[in-house]
Write a protein that holds these residues in place. Structure first.
Motif, PDB file in Angstrom:
ATOM      1  N   PRO A  22      29.007  13.863 -43.376  1.00 21.81           N
ATOM      2  CA  PRO A  22      29.989  13.678 -44.455  1.00 21.81           C
ATOM      3  C   PRO A  22      29.849  14.688 -45.592  1.00 21.81           C
ATOM      4  O   PRO A  22      30.784  14.887 -46.363  1.00 21.81           O
ATOM      5  CB  PRO A  22      29.705  12.259 -44.966  1.00 21.81           C
ATOM      6  N   PHE A  23      28.692  15.311 -45.719  1.00 24.76           N
ATOM      7  CA  PHE A  23      28.430  16.198 -46.851  1.00 24.76           C
ATOM      8  C   PHE A  23      28.574  17.674 -46.494  1.00 24.76           C
ATOM      9  O   PHE A  23      28.737  18.518 -47.377  1.00 24.76           O
ATOM     10  CB  PHE A  23      27.016  15.939 -47.386  1.00 24.76           C
ATOM     11  N   LEU A  24      28.503  17.998 -45.205  1.00 20.61           N
ATOM     12  CA  LEU A  24      28.651  19.385 -44.764  1.00 20.61           C
ATOM     13  C   LEU A  24      30.115  19.794 -44.781  1.00 20.61           C
ATOM     14  O   LEU A  24      31.008  18.955 -44.616  1.00 20.61           O
ATOM     15  CB  LEU A  24      28.097  19.548 -43.350  1.00 20.61           C
ATOM     16  N   LYS A  25      30.373  21.093 -44.941  1.00 17.98           N
ATOM     17  CA  LYS A  25      31.749  21.588 -44.863  1.00 17.98           C
ATOM     18  C   LYS A  25      32.310  21.331 -43.470  1.00 17.98           C
ATOM     19  O   LYS A  25      33.459  20.952 -43.310  1.00 17.98           O
ATOM     20  CB  LYS A  25      31.793  23.074 -45.198  1.00 17.98           C
ATOM     21  N   ASN A  26      31.458  21.535 -42.447  1.00 19.10           N
ATOM     22  CA  ASN A  26      31.865  21.264 -41.064  1.00 19.10           C
ATOM     23  C   ASN A  26      30.618  21.043 -40.222  1.00 19.10           C
ATOM     24  O   ASN A  26      29.611  21.708 -40.402  1.00 19.10           O
ATOM     25  CB  ASN A  26      32.660  22.447 -40.498  1.00 19.10           C
ATOM     26  N   SER A  46      28.866  25.478 -42.820  1.00 17.94           N
ATOM     27  CA  SER A  46      29.678  25.144 -41.649  1.00 17.94           C
ATOM     28  C   SER A  46      28.844  25.366 -40.390  1.00 17.94           C
ATOM     29  O   SER A  46      28.339  26.463 -40.158  1.00 17.94           O
ATOM     30  CB  SER A  46      30.928  26.026 -41.567  1.00 17.94           C
ATOM     31  N   ILE A  47      28.724  24.306 -39.583  1.00 19.14           N
ATOM     32  CA  ILE A  47      27.978  24.370 -38.330  1.00 19.14           C
ATOM     33  C   ILE A  47      28.940  23.989 -37.214  1.00 19.14           C
ATOM     34  O   ILE A  47      29.494  22.885 -37.226  1.00 19.14           O
ATOM     35  CB  ILE A  47      26.768  23.413 -38.365  1.00 19.14           C
ATOM     36  N   ASN A  48      29.144  24.893 -36.271  1.00 19.31           N
ATOM     37  CA  ASN A  48      30.101  24.620 -35.195  1.00 19.31           C
ATOM     38  C   ASN A  48      29.462  23.813 -34.062  1.00 19.31           C
ATOM     39  O   ASN A  48      28.384  23.258 -34.224  1.00 19.31           O
ATOM     40  CB  ASN A  48      30.726  25.919 -34.702  1.00 19.31           C
ATOM     41  N   GLU A  49      30.112  23.760 -32.909  1.00 15.40           N
ATOM     42  CA  GLU A  49      29.711  22.884 -31.810  1.00 15.40           C
ATOM     43  C   GLU A  49      28.407  23.326 -31.148  1.00 15.40           C
ATOM     44  O   GLU A  49      28.119  24.516 -31.031  1.00 15.40           O
ATOM     45  CB  GLU A  49      30.816  22.825 -30.724  1.00 15.40           C
TER      46      GLU A  49
END
Length: 199
Positions: A22-26, A46-49
Motif C-alpha cells: 500500500p505504501f510503494l508506488k508500485n 516502483s518494483i515490477n513483477e
C-alpha cells in the motif's frame, strides 16, 4: 529439495510484500521482499513483477523528486544498498550479488572546514543498469550507466558509463572484454572498449 530456510524466506518475502504494497508506488505480482534492513521513500519506489529482494537490503529515495525503478525478474542479493537522490533504474532480469552499492550521488567534501557529514549530498548522474546485467560481490555503481548483458567483476567501482555487452573489472572499472556482433564472440578490448587484434 526445498529447505526450511527457503520456505522461511519465501513466506517472509510474501509477508513483507503484502505489508509494504500500500505504501510503494508500485509492486508487481509475484515480487518478494525478504526482511529488509531499511526502506525509505516508499512512495517513490516502483518494483515490477517477479522481483526478489533478498534479506538486509537498504533502499532509500532521499529527495521528493527522486525515483527508484526495479524492473521485472530482477534479483537483488543480500545486503544491497541503493540510495537515490534523483533517478536509479534497474532493468529486467538484472542479478546483483551480495553487498552491492548503487547510488546517483556523493557527499560533498569541498569545504575543508566542515565535516563531510554536514556537507550537502550532490547529484552526480542518473544510474541505469541495463537488462540482463550481472553485478558481482561488493560492486559499487556511482552516477554511471551500465549497458545490457554486462558483467561487472567483484569489488569493481563503476564511475563511468559501460556500453552494452561488456565485461568490466577494477577500481575504477575498466572494460576488458566486449561481445563482437560481427564475429559473434567475446573479444578482448582496451580500457575504452576498443577491440584488440585477435592473436
Amino acid at each position: 529439495m526445498i529447505s526450511f530456510f527457503d520456505l522461511k524466506n519465501s513466506f517472509s518475502g510474501r509477508m513483507w510484500a503484502i505489508l509494504l504494497k500500500p505504501f510503494l508506488k508500485n509492486l508487481g505480482a509475484g515480487s518478494r521482499i525478504v526482511c529488509p534492513l531499511k526502506i525509505k521513500g516508499l512512495n517513490k519506489i516502483s518494483i515490477n513483477e517477479s522481483v526478489i529482494i533478498n534479506p538486509l537490503v537498504w533502499l532509500q529515495v532521499g529527495h521528493p523528486e527522486g525515483h527508484l525503478q526495479i524492473d521485472s525478474g530482477t534479483v537483488l542479493g543480500h545486503m544491497n544498498h541503493i540510495f537515490v537522490l534523483r533517478s536509479v533504474h534497474i532493468g529486467k532480469n538484472v542479478l546483483t550479488a551480495d553487498k552491492v552499492y548503487i547510488s546517483d550521488n556523493l557527499h560533498g567534501y569541498e569545504d575543508v572546514l566542515t565535516p563531510i557529514i554536514h556537507q550537502p549530498i550532490k547529484q552526480i548522474g542518473s544510474v541505469v543498469i541495463g537488462d540482463g546485467s550481472w553485478l558481482g560481490e561488493n560492486v559499487c555503481v556511482i552516477g554511471a550507466k551500465i549497458g545490457k548483458n554486462c558483467v561487472i567483476g567483484a569489488n569493481s567501482v563503476v564511475t563511468k558509463d559501460i556500453p552494452d555487452y561488456c565485461v568490466a573489472v577494477g577500481s575504477p572499472a575498466k572494460i576488458i572484454k566486449r561481445y563482437c556482433t560481427i564475429n559473434n564472440k567475446w573479444l578482448k578490448t582496451d580500457k575504452n572498449g576498443v577491440f584488440l587484434e585477435e592473436k
